[in-house]
Enzyme design. Structure first.
Site, PDB file in Angstrom:
ATOM      1  N   ARG A 172       3.457 -29.750  -3.516  1.00  0.00           N
ATOM      2  CA  ARG A 172       3.175 -30.121  -4.820  1.00  0.00           C
ATOM      3  C   ARG A 172       1.926 -30.823  -5.333  1.00  0.00           C
ATOM      4  NH1 ARG A 172       8.650 -31.572  -4.026  1.00  0.00           N
ATOM      5  NH2 ARG A 172       7.697 -31.183  -1.923  1.00  0.00           N
TER       6      ARG A 172
ATOM      7  N   THR B   8       3.313 -12.132   4.342  1.00  0.00           N
ATOM      8  CA  THR B   8       2.747 -13.095   3.499  1.00  0.00           C
ATOM      9  C   THR B   8       3.466 -14.399   3.065  1.00  0.00           C
ATOM     10  OG1 THR B   8       1.631 -12.830   1.237  1.00  0.00           O
ATOM     11  CG2 THR B   8       3.724 -11.696   1.541  1.00  0.00           C
TER      12      THR B   8
ATOM     13  N   HIS C  92      -4.133  -3.272  -6.363  1.00  0.00           N
ATOM     14  CA  HIS C  92      -3.289  -1.846  -6.818  1.00  0.00           C
ATOM     15  C   HIS C  92      -4.555  -0.632  -7.168  1.00  0.00           C
ATOM     16  CE1 HIS C  92       0.851  -3.894  -7.119  1.00  0.00           C
ATOM     17  NE2 HIS C  92       0.205  -4.022  -5.823  1.00  0.00           N
ATOM     18  N   THR C  93      -4.332   0.369  -6.735  1.00  0.00           N
ATOM     19  CA  THR C  93      -5.574   1.451  -7.147  1.00  0.00           C
ATOM     20  C   THR C  93      -4.670   2.698  -7.725  1.00  0.00           C
ATOM     21  OG1 THR C  93      -6.266   0.886  -4.853  1.00  0.00           O
ATOM     22  CG2 THR C  93      -7.236   2.772  -5.936  1.00  0.00           C
TER      23      THR C  93
ATOM     24  N   LYS D 156       1.920   1.684  -5.139  1.00  0.00           N
ATOM     25  CA  LYS D 156       2.637   1.412  -6.538  1.00  0.00           C
ATOM     26  C   LYS D 156       1.686   1.627  -7.403  1.00  0.00           C
ATOM     27  CE  LYS D 156       3.309  -2.569  -4.461  1.00  0.00           C
ATOM     28  NZ  LYS D 156       3.233  -2.292  -3.153  1.00  0.00           N
ATOM     29  N   GLY D 157       0.369   1.192  -7.450  1.00  0.00           N
ATOM     30  CA  GLY D 157      -0.450   1.286  -8.398  1.00  0.00           C
ATOM     31  C   GLY D 157      -0.505   2.494  -9.418  1.00  0.00           C
TER      32      GLY D 157
ATOM     33  N   GLN E  11       2.673  -6.452  -2.866  1.00  0.00           N
ATOM     34  CA  GLN E  11       2.865  -6.432  -1.210  1.00  0.00           C
ATOM     35  C   GLN E  11       4.010  -5.545  -0.986  1.00  0.00           C
ATOM     36  OE1 GLN E  11       1.948  -9.574  -2.788  1.00  0.00           O
ATOM     37  NE2 GLN E  11      -0.011  -9.301  -1.785  1.00  0.00           N
TER      38      GLN E  11
ATOM     39  N   ALA F 183      -3.424  -8.586  -3.107  1.00  0.00           N
ATOM     40  CA  ALA F 183      -2.728  -7.305  -3.286  1.00  0.00           C
ATOM     41  C   ALA F 183      -3.936  -6.438  -3.969  1.00  0.00           C
ATOM     42  CB  ALA F 183      -1.389  -7.416  -3.951  1.00  0.00           C
TER      43      ALA F 183
ATOM     44  N   ASP G  72       0.899  -1.190   0.004  1.00  0.00           N
ATOM     45  CA  ASP G  72      -0.185  -0.060  -0.001  1.00  0.00           C
ATOM     46  C   ASP G  72       0.961   1.164   0.002  1.00  0.00           C
ATOM     47  OD1 ASP G  72      -2.325  -1.648   0.256  1.00  0.00           O
ATOM     48  OD2 ASP G  72      -1.742  -2.073   2.403  1.00  0.00           O
TER      49      ASP G  72
HETATM   50  P1  IMP Z   1      -1.857 -12.841   3.395  1.00  0.00           P
HETATM   51  O1  IMP Z   1      -0.891 -12.297   2.364  1.00  0.00           O
HETATM   52  O2  IMP Z   1      -3.174 -12.680   2.814  1.00  0.00           O
HETATM   53  O3  IMP Z   1      -1.677 -14.170   3.824  1.00  0.00           O
HETATM   54  O4  IMP Z   1      -1.687 -11.951   4.353  1.00  0.00           O
HETATM   55  C1  IMP Z   1      -0.253 -11.818   5.297  1.00  0.00           C
HETATM   56  C2  IMP Z   1      -0.422 -10.333   5.871  1.00  0.00           C
HETATM   57  O5  IMP Z   1       0.220  -9.830   4.651  1.00  0.00           O
HETATM   58  C3  IMP Z   1      -1.484  -9.746   6.562  1.00  0.00           C
HETATM   59  O6  IMP Z   1      -0.909  -8.740   7.347  1.00  0.00           O
HETATM   60  C4  IMP Z   1      -1.906  -8.874   5.196  1.00  0.00           C
HETATM   61  O7  IMP Z   1      -2.657  -7.882   5.779  1.00  0.00           O
HETATM   62  C5  IMP Z   1      -0.681  -8.499   4.677  1.00  0.00           C
HETATM   63  N1  IMP Z   1      -0.938  -8.271   3.215  1.00  0.00           N
HETATM   64  C6  IMP Z   1      -1.024  -9.163   2.190  1.00  0.00           C
HETATM   65  N2  IMP Z   1      -1.157  -8.467   1.123  1.00  0.00           N
HETATM   66  C7  IMP Z   1      -0.957  -7.227   1.076  1.00  0.00           C
HETATM   67  C8  IMP Z   1      -1.216  -6.158   0.278  1.00  0.00           C
HETATM   68  O8  IMP Z   1      -1.155  -5.952  -0.896  1.00  0.00           O
HETATM   69  N3  IMP Z   1      -1.312  -4.891   0.985  1.00  0.00           N
HETATM   70  C9  IMP Z   1      -1.023  -4.616   2.555  1.00  0.00           C
HETATM   71  N4  IMP Z   1      -0.943  -5.797   3.181  1.00  0.00           N
HETATM   72  C10 IMP Z   1      -1.169  -6.989   2.664  1.00  0.00           C
HETATM   73 MG    MG Z   2      -2.902  -2.495  -1.953  1.00  0.00          MG
END
Ligand code: IMP
Ligand code: MG
Length: 340
Positions: free
Chosen positions: A141, A194, A46-47, A19-20, A179, A44, A16
């Site tokens: 796998r 993540t 992207h806006t 990047k978008g 991310q 993710a 956040d």
């Molecule tokens: P997951 O990727 O859904 O497994 O979440 C794992 C952690 O990464 C959590 O704290 C999410 O809020 C954070 N997270 C995953 N993708 C994003 C993203 O694109 N932006 C911000 N936080 C993210």
């Molecule tokens: Mg985002």
């Protein structure tokens, strides 16, 4: 022949970073020929905003709005076919979207697991989009991949080959990370991360290109830090202070309120190192300094804002080549010496 670069763009904090918007600007300004998305998958969002209209992508690269750009999703990325097909139709991108034969496929089972598992949901605070359980199946796998999924059959391709043939043809290529550095499974604050690495090297691996072919690694920082989900956040503001400063944001995938803190130079330095950053972008300067709103000329920024930027530049030893001053893709200061 005119030289065309291959650039990778990644987030320097917790996702956040904006990047978008940076990517959408570059795609239009440089008329990017091929945009490929790496990263985890539909967790993710992207806006970006163009002429007052706001767009959001969770599967396609942020170049989706630009009808000249070929859109690719690399083998390392997880695909939710429903989300993907919906975006292809919104952006009328049927003839220019390609996903790798080996992209992993997220099922409803993965989504259920992600949003019902106590550890994932309550402790880590995942987005609940199924990405962690799907990557777990992938490591075992037993995940099905795109070549076995009839829903996406029209879009299958070898993305590594596609990128390499565009490199050979001297086409302008942009690799989009998702991310942010501190959500990396390896380099972030485990276990509040993540489900895979998301630094620049992994983004390249996701789409099937080696480090030798990358010209620039652009790391995107926001002028303040936000984080959604669990995990530590140094100098975190309380909710009231965050609201007062206008730093409160809401997750674009989950709608959750984001936590916030002031810009963290130590995190930024480490992010440059982890990604091999060659330059950086700084977004949302208008949130920090409202007088910056819409400015496109560096010399017109208030001196307090210039000092904020210059302090970061001298600490990082790198130049802020793009500075965001508003949500619109043209609300940006472009300080690149060579515009492609
Ligand atoms: P997951 O990727 O859904 O497994 O979440 C794992 C952690 O990464 C959590 O704290 C999410 O809020 C954070 N997270 C995953 N993708 C994003 C993203 O694109 N932006 C911000 N936080 C993210
Ligand atoms: Mg985002």
């Amino acid at each position: 022949m005119k030289y065309m670069p291959c650039n990778v763009i990644v987030g320097g904090f917790f996702g956040d970073e904006g990047k978008g918007k940076i990517i959408a600007y570059l795609v239009r300004k440089d008329d990017v020929k091929l945009a490929a998305r790496g990263g985890v998958g539909p967790n993710a969002g992207h806006t970006f905003s163009i002429n007052g209209e706001t767009f959001k992508v969770r599967m396609l690269p942020s170049a989706a709005f630009n009808s000249n750009t070929i859109l690719a999703i690399g083998a390392g990325v997880l695909v939710n076919p429903t989300v993907l097909l919906n975006e292809i139709s919104i952006f009328n991108a049927h003839n220019r979207t390609f996903i790798d034969f080996q992209c992993g496929i997220i099922t409803n089972e993965h989504i259920k697991k992600d949003s019902s598992d106590n550890f994932l949901k309550d402790k880590v605070g995942t987005t609940g989009t199924g990405t962690g359980p799907a990557n777990s199946d992938r490591a075992l796998r037993k995940l099905s991949i795109a070549r076995d999924c009839p829903q996406v059959k029209d879009y299958l391709n070898d993305i590594s080959m596609l990128i390499h043939s565009n490199l050979e043809n001297q086409n302008n290529i942009l690799l989009e990370g998702t991310q942010g550095t501190y959500l990396s499974l390896y380099h972030g604050g485990y276990p509040f991360v993540t489900s895979k690495d998301v630094t620049a090297s992994s983004i390249c691996a996701d789409v099937g290109i080696g480090p030798k072919h990358v010209d620039e690694v652009l790391v995107v920082f926001k002028s303040y830090v936000t984080r959604v989900g669990g995990g530590p956040l140094e100098n975190e503001l309380d909710k009231e202070e965050s609201h007062k400063r206008g730093w409160t944001e809401y997750g674009s995938v989950t709608g959750r309120e984001r936590r916030s803190s002031p810009f963290n130079i130590n995190l930024a330095k480490k992010a440059i190192r982890l990604n091999g950053g060659t330059s950086f972008a700084l977004t949302k300067m208008d949130v920090l300094y409202p007088e910056c709103a819409g400015i496109t000329d560096y010399s017109k920024l208030p001196s307090s804002a210039q000092k904020f930027i210059e302090d970061i530049e001298s600490e990082l030893g790198l130049k802020a080549i793009l500075i965001g001053t508003g949500a619109e893709i043209n609300a940006i200061i472009d300080r690149r010496e060579r515009v492609h």
